[in-house]
Design an enzyme around this catalytic site. Structure first.
Site, PDB file in Angstrom:
ATOM      1  N   GLU B 175     -57.105  -0.522 -51.664  1.00 55.01           N
ATOM      2  CA  GLU B 175     -55.787  -0.345 -51.050  1.00 55.01           C
ATOM      3  C   GLU B 175     -55.685  -1.030 -49.695  1.00 55.01           C
ATOM      4  O   GLU B 175     -56.681  -1.423 -49.092  1.00 55.01           O
ATOM      5  CB  GLU B 175     -55.462   1.130 -50.874  1.00 55.01           C
ATOM      6  CG  GLU B 175     -56.590   1.972 -50.294  1.00 55.01           C
ATOM      7  CD  GLU B 175     -57.170   1.504 -48.998  1.00 55.01           C
ATOM      8  OE1 GLU B 175     -56.360   1.327 -48.046  1.00 55.01           O
ATOM      9  OE2 GLU B 175     -58.396   1.329 -48.895  1.00 55.01           O
ATOM     10  N   GLU B 318     -59.665  -1.982 -49.284  1.00 50.20           N
ATOM     11  CA  GLU B 318     -59.250  -3.129 -50.109  1.00 50.20           C
ATOM     12  C   GLU B 318     -59.921  -3.130 -51.484  1.00 50.20           C
ATOM     13  O   GLU B 318     -59.585  -3.965 -52.319  1.00 50.20           O
ATOM     14  CB  GLU B 318     -59.565  -4.480 -49.435  1.00 50.20           C
ATOM     15  CG  GLU B 318     -58.882  -4.713 -48.100  1.00 50.20           C
ATOM     16  CD  GLU B 318     -59.239  -6.080 -47.491  1.00 50.20           C
ATOM     17  OE1 GLU B 318     -59.953  -6.874 -48.124  1.00 50.20           O
ATOM     18  OE2 GLU B 318     -58.782  -6.339 -46.352  1.00 50.20           O
TER      19      GLU B 318
END
Lengths: 352, 352
Positions: B175, B318
């Site tokens: 994310e 991420e």
């Protein structure tokens, strides 16, 4: 000067300026400062060893050295001695764990017979650098002569030099040798001063009775071979093995050529510790891959001042943990080489 | 029945028979029993999730969902809010850490805009599943409505279903969203009952004053949004974010299709915990990749009953830790598929 002496004399110090420059470059990449943790540490370490702000890790190899051990006759292993030669044949055919994992990470496997008792003849791709048909029983006297030990060390130096000439950027080391955790335990006790029962584990899976016998064998080895901290070569000769001395040579040879060496589990780490006692600066070229289940491994990593990258409860050897770590080294290098900077990507930098 | 309800109803139990058969196959390979430690555990887990003694992991993808958070106005992050959209552009151009590491392990990157405040228009390859221009401030009331939350969950279910249709064997989730560690801290406190100060960390790198403010914001969020353990959807709506709900949907959708999901750090794990509260069986499809530096991450892993494979001091998000773990999943599968058996290799088996 012998090859061993000149190699030791040629080991350069690591390059702190290059490491700082690597960190400066990482700090410009689109991520919070230091947020890639140990990958950033690894990138800096590779820069320091290779003496460049642009370290490389795409050309990878694992050197797997095999040898037999006279101490196997004491019943210290769960497997019979012929398994050493059988596994070398398995390595040559590509069916062992190290072959699978090396293919997975894109590393060459260099298999070296340093002195298996009864080698399988005519195996393709196995380098014959045999020092003898297995060592003598270290519980009854020195496992190797000093001359044999120097031969094994220099064989390893030669392997590392050849790989460096061929452009290998990073090396991993692994081993195979029935009963070699006994040798590694004895070396660890001798080099660290920790008592045999605290550095002797269960190897490939012996039961309680065999484990008690193994601790006793290590005790006897230290008693019949009075070892001197000022004489690491003599200690390695008395308690080591052909593959262990060979791998110590690989470490020395690689360090002299600024090639980082990723050590594997207990036995490969004992070899690295022997190298570091022969040439303290060689320790600067080492990276620890994983924390083995073998109890003595912690003592070695502490003595070397290395923190492993992985903790996967491995206890196989062969270089299996080390090649998995090679993949992380390459990840660190690619982060440094391929990530965008705040400036190029137009991302606002908080400075943190 | 809604897509969300039918997906939850369709999540199958994991297959213990397949896992046992994987272990039996591993025990025939040329290595001491269990000597590949956690790699063997992973192979068994993949067999259980995929319901086969021959699990696969060669087709890999990471879903990176981005969203903005109204709570950013409380000054809880070291980076300004525009960085979310800037980083989505960086993902689209391949310059972020997740792009580099995904290339390194051979995983596809699927970037999804779940609700960035001001998206960069016309980015190639960014999936537009926007629920809104960022959430509302969770310190002043619910971040999302229940309807928005269901939309985000169902968007994630759709992404997972499409990837499963395309033959992806294993998924990772990651994310991006400025201030989303604040949402993850609030969710963790609500779902585990642990107090805000024990699950609120420093995110991308805030100082002491900002950290005190962040803990206070999480406390206020729990006070203004009375959350009910019997209502996980309401909790997720009140304290979550578009990308967090989207990733929870990916977990549900993947679990329903027997696709293993590797969770990343603190925020992705909070999403996975939300999914497990919505559908307890979804937890069986999860594997933990790494232990984040973020203090709340331990609480989530404990609540999920998962032990991470890596501990590399990462705190980037991420999906960076998750894709590194994908490489270990593939290693485990290749060991199972490619290693020789004792019988085929002519190696003596000690039975240990």
């Amino acid at each position: 000067m012998s090859l061993l002496e000149s190699t030791i004399a040629n080991i350069p110090p690591s390059d702190a300026v290059a490491a700082a420059e690597v960190q400066r470059r990482l700090d410009g990449k689109t991520k919070p400062r230091a947020s890639l943790g140990r990958l950033e540490e690894v990138a800096c370490a590779l820069g320091a060893i290779q003496a460049t702000a642009a370290p490389r890790a795409e050309s990878k190899a694992v050197v797997v050295m095999a040898g037999d051990h006279g101490v196997a006759e004491e019943g210290v292993s769960a497997f019979p001695q012929e398994v050493t030669a059988q596994m070398v044949a398995n390595f040559a055919r590509g069916g062992a764990a190290i072959n699978v994992l090396a293919r997975h990470v894109g590393a060459r496997v260099v298999v070296v017979d340093m002195g298996v008792k009864a080698p399988v003849p005519g195996l393709p791709g196995v380098l014959d650098l045999r020092v003898g048909p297995g060592t003598r029983n270290l519980a009854r006297g020195p496992a190797m002569t000093r001359a044999e030990t120097v031969r094994a060390l220099e064989a390893g130096i030669g392997v590392a030099a050849k790989l460096a000439d061929e452009g290998v950027n990073v090396l991993a080391i692994g081993e195979m040798g029935i009963a070699n955790t006994t040798a590694a335990s004895a070396l660890t006790a001798a080099f660290t001063g920790i008592s045999p029962d605290e550095v002797t584990g269960r190897g490939t899976g012996i039961d309680d009775a065999a484990h008690r016998r193994k601790v006793e064998v290590v005790r006897r080895a230290l008693a019949v071979n009075p070892v001197d901290p000022a004489d690491p070569l003599g200690t390695l000769a008395a308690l080591g093995g052909f593959e262990i001395a060979g791998l110590a040579g690989v470490v020395l040879g690689a360090a002299a050529r600024r090639v980082p060496v990723v050590i594997d589990g207990f036995i490969a780490s004992a070899a690295a510790l022997a190298a570091a006692r022969l040439a303290p600066r060689a320790a600067e070229a080492l990276l620890a891959s994983h924390r083995s289940v073998e109890v003595g491994h912690r003592a070695i990593l502490q003595a070397l001042g290395k923190k492993p990258l992985l903790d996967l409860d491995l206890r196989l050897g062969e270089g299996t943990g080390a090649v998995l770590a090679l993949h992380l080294l390459e990840a660190a290098v690619r982060i440094l080489a391929e990530m965008a900077t705040f400036e190029a990507a137009g991302v606002t930098d908080s400075g943190r």
